[in-house]
Each structure stands twice: as structure tokens, then as C-alpha cells.
Scaffold this motif. Structure first.
Motif, mmCIF file in Angstrom:
data_model
loop_
_atom_site.group_PDB
_atom_site.id
_atom_site.type_symbol
_atom_site.label_atom_id
_atom_site.label_comp_id
_atom_site.label_asym_id
_atom_site.label_seq_id
_atom_site.Cartn_x
_atom_site.Cartn_y
_atom_site.Cartn_z
ATOM 1 N N THR A 52 25.731 12.857 7.190
ATOM 2 C CA THR A 52 26.885 12.565 8.040
ATOM 3 C C THR A 52 26.489 11.665 9.202
ATOM 4 O OG1 THR A 52 27.813 14.736 7.509
ATOM 5 C CG2 THR A 52 28.758 13.576 9.383
ATOM 6 N N VAL A 53 25.342 11.929 9.792
ATOM 7 C CA VAL A 53 24.853 11.097 10.886
ATOM 8 C C VAL A 53 24.601 9.678 10.402
ATOM 9 C CG1 VAL A 53 22.928 10.715 12.466
ATOM 10 C CG2 VAL A 53 23.885 13.003 12.204
ATOM 11 N N ALA A 54 23.974 9.549 9.240
ATOM 12 C CA ALA A 54 23.710 8.224 8.683
ATOM 13 C C ALA A 54 25.006 7.476 8.433
ATOM 14 C CB ALA A 54 22.907 8.343 7.383
ATOM 15 N N ARG A 55 26.019 8.184 7.964
ATOM 16 C CA ARG A 55 27.317 7.564 7.708
ATOM 17 C C ARG A 55 27.979 7.121 9.008
ATOM 18 N NH1 ARG A 55 28.722 4.536 4.241
ATOM 19 N NH2 ARG A 55 29.451 3.321 6.003
ATOM 20 N N ALA A 56 27.856 7.928 10.047
ATOM 21 C CA ALA A 56 28.432 7.569 11.340
ATOM 22 C C ALA A 56 27.765 6.317 11.904
ATOM 23 C CB ALA A 56 28.296 8.736 12.322
ATOM 24 N N VAL A 57 26.444 6.235 11.775
ATOM 25 C CA VAL A 57 25.725 5.042 12.228
ATOM 26 C C VAL A 57 26.187 3.823 11.428
ATOM 27 C CG1 VAL A 57 23.465 3.935 12.361
ATOM 28 C CG2 VAL A 57 23.718 6.334 13.022
ATOM 29 N N ALA A 58 26.305 3.982 10.107
ATOM 30 C CA ALA A 58 26.738 2.882 9.255
ATOM 31 C C ALA A 58 28.166 2.461 9.572
ATOM 32 C CB ALA A 58 26.621 3.275 7.787
ATOM 33 N N ASP A 59 29.019 3.425 9.883
ATOM 34 C CA ASP A 59 30.406 3.102 10.216
ATOM 35 C C ASP A 59 30.475 2.261 11.489
ATOM 36 O OD1 ASP A 59 31.391 4.419 8.015
ATOM 37 O OD2 ASP A 59 31.972 6.231 9.099
ATOM 38 N N CYS A 60 29.633 2.564 12.462
ATOM 39 C CA CYS A 60 29.596 1.768 13.686
ATOM 40 C C CYS A 60 29.160 0.337 13.376
ATOM 41 C CB CYS A 60 28.647 2.393 14.700
ATOM 42 S SG CYS A 60 29.263 3.923 15.452
ATOM 43 N N ALA A 61 28.133 0.203 12.545
ATOM 44 C CA ALA A 61 27.664 -1.133 12.162
ATOM 45 C C ALA A 61 28.737 -1.885 11.393
ATOM 46 C CB ALA A 61 26.389 -1.017 11.334
ATOM 47 N N ASP A 62 29.413 -1.199 10.481
ATOM 48 C CA ASP A 62 30.447 -1.843 9.669
ATOM 49 C C ASP A 62 31.627 -2.286 10.527
ATOM 50 O OD1 ASP A 62 28.907 -1.415 7.436
ATOM 51 O OD2 ASP A 62 30.044 0.315 6.727
ATOM 52 N N ALA A 63 31.999 -1.457 11.489
ATOM 53 C CA ALA A 63 33.124 -1.805 12.360
ATOM 54 C C ALA A 63 32.802 -3.047 13.188
ATOM 55 C CB ALA A 63 33.462 -0.629 13.271
ATOM 56 N N ALA A 64 31.579 -3.105 13.701
ATOM 57 C CA ALA A 64 31.174 -4.280 14.470
ATOM 58 C C ALA A 64 31.105 -5.513 13.577
ATOM 59 C CB ALA A 64 29.822 -4.020 15.136
ATOM 60 N N GLU A 65 30.554 -5.329 12.374
ATOM 61 C CA GLU A 65 30.455 -6.458 11.449
ATOM 62 C C GLU A 65 31.835 -6.976 11.063
ATOM 63 O OE1 GLU A 65 28.581 -9.344 10.109
ATOM 64 O OE2 GLU A 65 27.254 -7.650 10.567
ATOM 65 N N GLY A 66 32.816 -6.083 11.036
ATOM 66 C CA GLY A 66 34.169 -6.505 10.706
ATOM 67 C C GLY A 66 34.736 -7.512 11.683
#
Length: 226
Positions: free
Chosen positions: A32-46
């Protein structure tokens, strides 16, 4: 490609922080933590998708700089390496990380450039071995001119400014993602401190029990920062 005019920093940070809190507020596990970190990166990349840059695979010029990561970023990278690398390769990487920690952790960027203290996570071809899970701080930096990068990071003593044309909008977006992730961690009672990249990854590799300690909301040992 989204424009600067569409960027609302406070709204972006608030929404991302809320997402982190929602994801981690009910007793997180490592996935879950890894997914949260990835979601932050994905949102910024968007916000930054299709913005031009000169960086490419095997272009390690800036990979001598100090990189600060949040603890879940270091933890996620360490877990990813454990899953991807055979035992012998992982042991060799840990040796490189330990050597780098001993020699480079207190160097400023200028010293690292002069002594070619490249990131120990680079592979034999100069590529990032953890690229899919690389830190937000690394994602934030993109050069607009590779020749300027090569010249700026050439190991020579100079009083001249080392200037590299960069996408400052991208840096602002990823810096905000970093701040939002830290805010979310703090709100759910998790350790929100940052640590030098190699030092943090090595800590989670050498001491797997730190993962459970972090997930339980305990502070990691202060010795890691000394």
C-alpha cells in the motif's frame, strides 16, 4: 501537455495529501505504501507529460548530486531490489552502497562532482537500475540541453556558475508531490523525515525489520542520520 496556467499548487497538494491519507490511514502494508508513492509520482507526471527534455537512458551526468528521499521511497526501492536482484548481485550492491555512504554522505554537490561520486544505484551502462521506482527528487530534474549537462558536471574546479537549462515547472510539480507525500505521512502518524538516498536504501536492505517499524508508526533510529 498541461500548461503552467492550469497548475494550482495548493489544490494539487491538498488533493494529493488527501489521497495519501486515504490510502494509508487504515493500517498500511508495504504494498500500500509503495502504491501511494507511485500514485504521487503518477499524479505529478500527469501534469508534466509530453513536456520536452534532453535526458535519456544511460545519461548519468546529474547522478552525482545529493538526493533526499522520504522513508517510504527508500523502503520501496529496497523492497523492489530484493525482489529483482539475485542474492549475489544484491550483496554486491549493498557493498557499493556501504562504500558510497562512508565516502560521500557528507559531501556537498561540488565535492561529489569533483570526485565523480556517482549514485551507487547506476548500472554498468550508466542507467538507473531502479528507474521504475526512482525517487520523486530524481523525477523532478530534467535538462533541456544534454551538452550543458555534460559541461556542468565535468569534474573541474571553477569559479564559474554551472548552469543547466531545466524544466522548472516540472521541478515545482514534483517538489509539491514530495511535500504532499510528507504531509500525508505525518497526518497518518508515519515517520515523515527525509534521508540521503543511498543511506536510506541501505538501511532498509541491511535491516529488513525497519520496514515493520516504519509501518507501525515508530520512528526509525536517529543513528541513521548521524
Amino acid at each position: 501537455m498541461k500548461s503552467i496556467e492550469s497548475w494550482h499548487e495548493e489544490q494539487f497538494q491538498s488533493e494529493m495529501t488527501s489521497g495519501v491519507v486515504e490510502a494509508l490511514g487504515k493500517g498500511p502494508d508495504a504494498a500500500t505504501v509503495a502504491r501511494a508513492v507511485a500514485d504521487c509520482a503518477d499524479a505529478a507526471e500527469g501534469f508534466c507529460v509530453d513536456r520536452p527534455f534532453a535526458c535519456a537512458a544511460g545519461c548519468p551526468h546529474c547522478c552525482v548530486l545529493n538526493v533526499a528521499v522520504l522513508l517510504p521511497e527508500a523502503m520501496t526501492i529496497a523492497l523492489w531490489l530484493r525482489q529483482k536482484l539475485p542474492g549475489a548481485e544484491l550483496a554486491e550492491l549493498q557493498k557499493r552502497l556501504a562504500t558510497h555512504r562512508s565516502w560521500a554522505r557528507w559531501m556537498d554537490d561540488e565535492e561529489r562532482i569533483l570526485k565523480r561520486m556517482s549514485c551507487p544505484l547506476l548500472d554498468a551502462h550508466g542507467g538507473c537500475s531502479v528507474h521504475p521506482v526512482r525517487p520523486l527528487a530524481c523525477r523532478a530534474i530534467t535538462s533541456l540541453d544534454s551538452q550543458s549537462c555534460s559541461e556542468a558536471f565535468f569534474p573541474v574546479v571553477t569559479d564559474e556558475d554551472r548552469l543547466v537549462p531545466a524544466d522548472l515547472f516540472r521541478k515545482a510539480v514534483f517538489d509539491t508531490a514530495f511535500t504532499a507525500l510528507a504531509s500525508g505521512l505525518r497526518l497518518v502518524g508515519l515517520d515523515d523525515r527525509s534521508i540521503e538516498l543511498g543511506t536510506g536504501v541501505l538501511a532498509f536492505l541491511e535491516h529488513p525489520e525497519l520496514t515493520e517499524r516504519f509501518l507501525a508508526g515508530a520512528k526509525l533510529p536517529q543513528a541513521l542520520w548521524q
